[in-house]
Design an enzyme around this catalytic site. Structure first.
Site, short mmCIF file in Angstrom:
data_model
loop_
_atom_site.label_atom_id
_atom_site.label_comp_id
_atom_site.label_asym_id
_atom_site.label_seq_id
_atom_site.Cartn_x
_atom_site.Cartn_y
_atom_site.Cartn_z
CB SER A 155 3.53 -14.72 -11.80
OG SER A 155 3.30 -13.83 -12.86
N GLY A 156 0.15 -14.89 -12.34
CA GLY A 156 -0.88 -15.35 -13.24
C GLY A 156 -2.04 -16.04 -12.56
CB THR A 160 -3.76 -7.81 -10.50
OG1 THR A 160 -2.35 -7.93 -10.26
CG2 THR A 160 -4.09 -6.37 -10.84
CG ASN A 202 -0.72 -12.53 -15.29
OD1 ASN A 202 -1.69 -12.37 -16.01
ND2 ASN A 202 -0.65 -12.05 -14.06
CB SER A 205 2.66 -10.38 -14.90
OG SER A 205 3.46 -10.64 -13.77
CB SER A 206 1.46 -7.02 -10.34
OG SER A 206 0.09 -6.82 -10.49
N GLY A 435 3.80 -12.74 -7.10
CA GLY A 435 3.77 -14.13 -6.67
C GLY A 435 5.14 -14.78 -6.82
CD GLU A 437 8.16 -13.19 -10.91
OE1 GLU A 437 9.36 -12.95 -11.08
OE2 GLU A 437 7.24 -12.40 -11.25
#
Length: 1183
Positions: A155-156, A160, A202, A205-206, A435, A437
């Protein structure tokens, strides 16, 4: 000095690797080096074993890490580091792209870069995300096979943004720039607004996974797309960790909406709502929420969201915020824990937005209805249970709203496949999923997210390692097996083998009495011996751990079962069913249609997610994959900051080291013999098509040896030929050259044929033109020659005719001369005779006059002689004869002298009369040539009226011929008007009875008589209904009095002079009534009036327009007078039409006649004005 070395610090940490350094000093017995992070180290000769020389490829870095000489983690890490510091964030590992998040905007994504990377092989250009997208696109077109691009990372790491860049490239390269491409691009900001949020790692973040399947037609143009969403993190709506935000859409809505819209929804600032201020972070650096809201609304319009749907979405989002502000207070009811909602505006507002009754909403949130044995029982909820019910309701609303939005987007961009085989389409899939986590507290969502990442890692391992090595074995390729980290055991424990973690959680979720504790107990008893499972240390702990491919993650089990069930109890569904809001019913349609028992048996969230992942893996397995590995350089989201330990961990867990080794040793490019021959047979002359070949393997080997060489690293298996990446690029380049040469040859032949054909056409055309041109010249020359001969003939004939004409002319002239001489002589004789006759008569007249004068003189003298003799005879009686004779002679002489004097006087008078007659003729001739002064003419004619400023009775001398009008007025004989009029005789009508006195007595108002008065009238003579007509009649009377000299003019002239006073009156009249334009305008007005008005009003309309034409010029009346005439404004005193300034007689005349024409029914008639009021003088002037 200046050499680059590897320095192993040996700190003992898990993710510590050697660091690069440069030697600065080595003369003092110790070695001074400066590492890549700028730290200075002094190394003694005893510790020189810690230093190793660096391969030249690791000094400045390489674009493809397969070419690294130092094939280890340190070499990979330093290669990424030095490229990252040069703002080169992309690096290849064969066909796999490694992207390091720069945390800043780089100018490497312009349309010019898109053009540069179009239709380029990997390796031709520097590494770039556009190169991966380009190869996806052209492999799809070249091989007619679906492609996919798997973008993975923590993540980050930038997954995306990488997805958006690939979408941007595909939309641009398809070359259509159509509406569907714009819709596909505009879907991203909507999904980000509703599915992305700021986390500690992030800013965007998605919080859900998505797979975008882009469909292309045979020409390579985008014709549609479909989006699949996976596992939205609904719990974020209700709670966020510190320094994190809720989903972007809430903040964008509060910042971007107008005040009127926010007032209708009862919204305020983000800090006013518990659901938004829980993480103590309502802003996000680098994001302008108001601008983002405008982008969201624009994207929704592109994707066919109506204004009504946008408003309904805003209502539900506002209702979620108001529900989050509800305050609960614990109560005890019949020894049961209960609670109630404190009344607040938020409750009423939320109920209004959901369009339900507030009591029903309060009851649904504080109690639960149970059905046992056909009976309905309502039990109160404790404060904690009520908060859970509210949060579940809110999560249910947001989750179903998100699903509806995705379906709405798909309805706009998805086009069902055609049944026609000719219109088959291909696709490129982009996987942007959450991603790996690992937070301080990890819950059920993190388990599902990491489970998905385990699947993706296994897909990567299987594609890169397993399938590759299995295929090498099957094809009997010389190959050294490479060890790699396989996460299949962890994946089996989580979801594949019987009694896996997901199935145990599902099983416990279906038990009515199942709890998180019982679930954890089952997990421990089942998997405590598994090396990838980490049980809790004691019975009081509620956490368990899993050894994922990216490290150990501990999961908090509290709330696992409730999140996995993901159901709403019947009271919530009944509340939604009772709502008057059609939109919320639509998004809950499936739940409302499902019964209570059916809802209990509905699939759990984990089983749904597992099934979705299996479908996703099957879809990816059918495609040719491309991998993008995103690396997060630091945890602080700062640009140009490279955390070595963090990057080493990500590289190690992603298997990048093994990937580089297998890519270096392996053969990523492989073709079947048929494919290889068909594609590259153009490189070897004389090679037949594959279906005509008997020995395909030998043909492929011969072609490879010819093009690639016998000693290069390529191999031939049983059914395929295996190549390196650079082999494929070399073959493609040579193939392009060979095809280009053949195309050039074809073009040369075709162009030669076309040029020869064009030359023959031009030659034939030139011959035809020459033939016609020569014929044209011959015809032209013949025409010129013929014209010359005709002119020669004409000249000859004209010369001949000219001679004949001259001869005839001379004869005619001679004849004319004789005739004219005869006529002149005849005329002369006639004139001579006439002159002689006139002379004779004149002489006769003169002789007769002389004779008469002489005869008269003779008679006078004879009479005088007789008188002398008579006197002499008479005097002889009185005196002597001599004296009598002398006296008579004297008197006779006196009489003769008198007669002479009389003759002289008579002759003088005649001369004077002749002189006056001559002067009069000359004066008349001069007057005829002089201009006429019309004002003097009018003054001369009306001079008897006196000056306009005089007093009544002080009139001037009457003009010649009108002296009789100056006689004294006769006494008016009083007559009895009531007496009956005598009847006229039958034969002759007596007109004397039609007197004006009779008319005045009959129609005049009040005591007014027919006699003339010199004072202004108090009321009009005749009755008028309209007030304007009454005032106009009084104004006309005042003007008549001034015209007659009975009323003085105003003393002061206040109007501005425009020079019109110097223009003669008759000239003004001629300018108005004597022009052709006036005649044309009058005819046009008559035609227009007759066409538009009824028959009874035609004459009146034409008369009004005639007056308008007559009075509209300044030479007739001033603008103020004209305005007043049209508006009907007039007063008796102080507001008369012409009392503002002195006016001439001509202006008065125009005013009086204009009023009579303009107001035929309002002004007095000609009889009353001209006869009774004006007197005979004005009657003559008006006529």
């Amino acid at each position: 000095i200046g050499d680059y070395v590897w320095m192993d610090l040996r700190s003992g940490q898990e993710f510590d690797v050697p660091i690069g350094a440069v030697v600065k000093l080595c003369d003092s017995g110790q070695i001074q080096v400066v590492d890549d992070e700028g730290n200075e180290h002094w190394i003694s000769p005893q510790n020189a074993t810690h230093i190793k020389p660096m391969h030249p490829t690791s000094v400045h870095g390489v674009e493809d890490m397969i070419r690294l000489g130092d094939l280890n983690e340190a070499g990979i890490l330093r290669n990424l580091l030095i490229r990252y510091r040069d703002h080169l964030i992309y690096t290849y590992t064969g066909s796999i792209l490694v992207a390091v998040n720069p945390y800043q905007l780089l100018s490497i994504y312009s349309p010019e870069h898109i053009r540069q990377y179009t239709n380029k092989k990997i390796g031709e250009m520097p590494p770039h995300i556009f190169a991966i997208a380009d190869n996806c696109y052209f492999n799809m077109k070249r091989n007619s096979r679906d492609q996919c691009c798997i973008i993975s990372g923590e993540s980050g790491a930038g997954k995306t943004e990488s997805t958006k860049l690939i979408l941007q490239f595909l939309a641009a390269i398809s070359g259509q720039h159509s509406w569907i491409e714009q819709q596909v691009l505009e879907a991203t900001p909507i999904l980000e607004a509703f599915g992305n949020a700021k986390t500690i790692r992030n800013d965007n973040s998605s919080r859900f996974g998505k797979y975008i399947d882009i469909h292309f037609n045979k020409r390579g143009a985008i014709e549609g797309a479909k989006i699949e969403q996976y596992l939205l993190e609904k719990s974020r709506v209700c709670r966020q960790a510190p320094d994190e935000r809720n989903y972007h859409v809430f903040y964008c809505m509060l910042e971007g909406m107008s005040e009127d819209q926010k007032k209708k929804l009862g919204l305020g600032q983000a800090s006013d709502y518990n659901y938004l201020a829980m993480g103590n972070c309502v802003t996000c650096e680098g994001r302008v929420d108001s601008q983002e809201y405008a982008n969201i609304r624009s994207a929704m319009k592109v994707l066919m969201f109506t204004d009504t749907e946008n408003w309904e979405i805003s209502k539900l989002l506002a209702a979620i915020l108001h529900l989050g502000n509800l305050q609960y207070e614990a109560r005890t009811f019949e020894n049961l824990d209960a609670c109630e909602v404190l009344f607040s505006p938020s409750l009423a507002t939320a109920a209004s937005l959901l369009e339900v009754n507030p009591p029903d909403l309060m009851s649904c949130l504080t109690s639960r209805t149970l059905i046992t044995r056909g009976e309905t029982v309502s039990t109160p909820l404790s404060r904690e249970q009520a908060l859970d019910v509210r949060d579940a309701f809110v999560k249910g609303i947001y989750g179903r709203l998100f699903v509806w939005i995705v379906d709405k987007i798909n309805a706009a961009i998805y086009k069902p496949p055609s049944q026609d085989v000719k219109n088959s389409r291909r696709s490129i899939g982009l996987l942007d999923i959450f991603g790996f986590e690992n937070f301080a507290v990890n819950s059920f969502e993190q388990l599902c997210i990491n489970f998905a990442n385990e699947h993706l890692q296994q897909f990567f391992v299987r594609h890169v390692f397993k399938l590759e090595q299995e295929e090498y074995d099957l094809e009997s390729i010389d190959w050294l097996h490479i060890e790699f980290t396989d996460n299949q055991d962890a994946l089996d424990m989580i979801a594949n083998k019987p009694m896996n973690i997901i199935s145990l959680i599902d099983e416990e979720s279906k038990f009515p009495k199942g709890t998180d504790t019982t679930m954890l107990h089952k997990l421990n008893s089942q998997h405590k011996l598994n090396a990838n499972y980490i049980p809790p240390k004691n019975n009081h702990e509620t956490q368990f751990g899993i050894n994922h491919f990216a490290g150990v993650v501990y999961y908090e089990t509290q709330g696992f079962l409730e999140k996995n069930r993901d159901t709403l109890h019947g009271d919530i569904i009944q509340l939604v069913h009772s709502s008057r809001n059609k939109f919320i019913k639509q998004i809950f349609q499936a739940d409302v249609a499902m019964g209570a028992e059916t809802r209990k048996r509905s699939p759990t969230l984990s089983s749904q997610f597992k099934r979705s992942l299996e479908l996703l893996m099957r879809t990816l397995g059918a495609c040719q994959p491309f991998f993008v590995r995103c690396i997060k350089p630091n945890e602080f989201k700062k640009p140009m900051l490279f955390d070595r330990h963090l990057c080493v961990r990500q590289l190690r867990y992603s298997g990048m080291m093994e990937t580089i080794r297998i890519r270096r040793a392996g053969y990523p490019i492989r073709y079947s013999f048929v494919e290889f021959v068909e594609r590259y047979r153009v490189l070897l002359p004389g090679v037949k098509p594959a279906y005509k070949q008997g020995d395909l393997r030998g043909t492929c080997q011969r072609m490879a040896e010819t093009v690639l060489g016998t000693h290069d690293d390529w191999q031939i298996g049983k059914t395929k030929i295996f190549l390196k990446d650079h082999h494929d690029m070399l073959l493609e380049v040579e193939r392009d050259k060979a095809i280009t040469d053949r195309v050039i040859l074809l073009q040369k032949v075709i162009r030669g044929f076309k040029d020869r054909s064009n030359f023959l056409k031009l030659k034939n055309a030139a011959t035809l033109i020459q033939r016609h041109w020569r014929g044209h010249n011959c015809r032209k020359n013949y025409g010129l020659m013929r014209l010359g001969f005709l002119r020669l003939q004409a000249l000859h004939r004209s010369r001949k005719l000219h001679q004949q004409y001259r001869l005839a002319r001379q004869r005619i002239i001679q004849f004319q001369a004789r005739c004219r001489a005869y006529l002149v002589r005849k005329a002369f004789r006639h004139r001579l005779w006439a002159v002689l006759t006139v002379q004779a008569y004149a002489r006769g007249m003169i002789a007769r006059r002389l004779h008469q004068r002489l005869r008269a003189e003779y008679l006078r003298r004879l009479e005088a002689e007789k008188m002398r003799l008579a006197e002499e005879e008479k005097l002889r009686k009185e005196m002597s004869a001599k004296k009598a004779k002398e006296e008579a002679e004297r008197k006779h002489q006196e009489r003769l002298a008198q007669l002479a004097r009389e003759d002289a006087e008579r002759e003088l008078k005649e001369k004077e009369a002749a002189r006056r007659k001559k002067e009069l003729l000359e004066q008349m001739e001069r007057a005829r040539h002089e201009p006429v002064n019309h004002s003097d003419m009018v003054d001369k004619m009306f001079g008897f009226l006196g000056t306009s400023g005089g007093l009544p009775g002080q009139e001037g001398q009457a003009p010649s011929g009108f002296e009789d009008l100056e006689r004294g007025r006769r006494e008016m004989v009083e007559e009895d008007l009531d007496a009956a009029l005598p009847l006229p005789d039958e034969d002759e009508e007596d007109l004397s009875e039609y007197k004006f006195a009779k008319f005045a007595a009959t129609y005049f108002q009040g005591t007014t008589t027919h006699s003339y008065t010199r004072r202004p009238l108090k009321q009009p003579l005749l009755y008028h209904d309209d007030e304007g007509d009454q005032l106009a009649a009084l104004a006309v009377w005042i003007t008549i009095l001034r015209f007659m000299g009975d009323l003085p003019e105003p003393k002061y002239h206040t109007a501005m002079s425009d020079g019109s006073e110097k223009i003669p009156v008759m000239t003004k009249i001629y300018e108005t009534l004597g022009k052709k334009t006036y005649k044309r305008e009058l005819q046009a007005l008559q035609g227009e009036g007759e066409a538009q008005l009824p028959e009874g009003q035609k004459r009146s309309s034409v008369r009004h327009k005639l007056v308008h034409l007559t009075l509209k010029k300044k030479s007739k009346l001033t603008e103020e007078v004209t305005k007043r005439l049209h508006d009907g404004e007039s007063t008796v005193q102080g507001n008369s039409m012409l009392e503002d300034r002195p006016t001439s007689n001509l202006e008065k005349l125009h005013f009086i006649i204009g009023n009579g024409i303009l107001r035929p029914a309002g002004a007095p008639g000609p009889e009353s004005l001209l006869m009774a009021e004006c007197g005979p003088g004005f009657g003559f002037a008006a006529s």
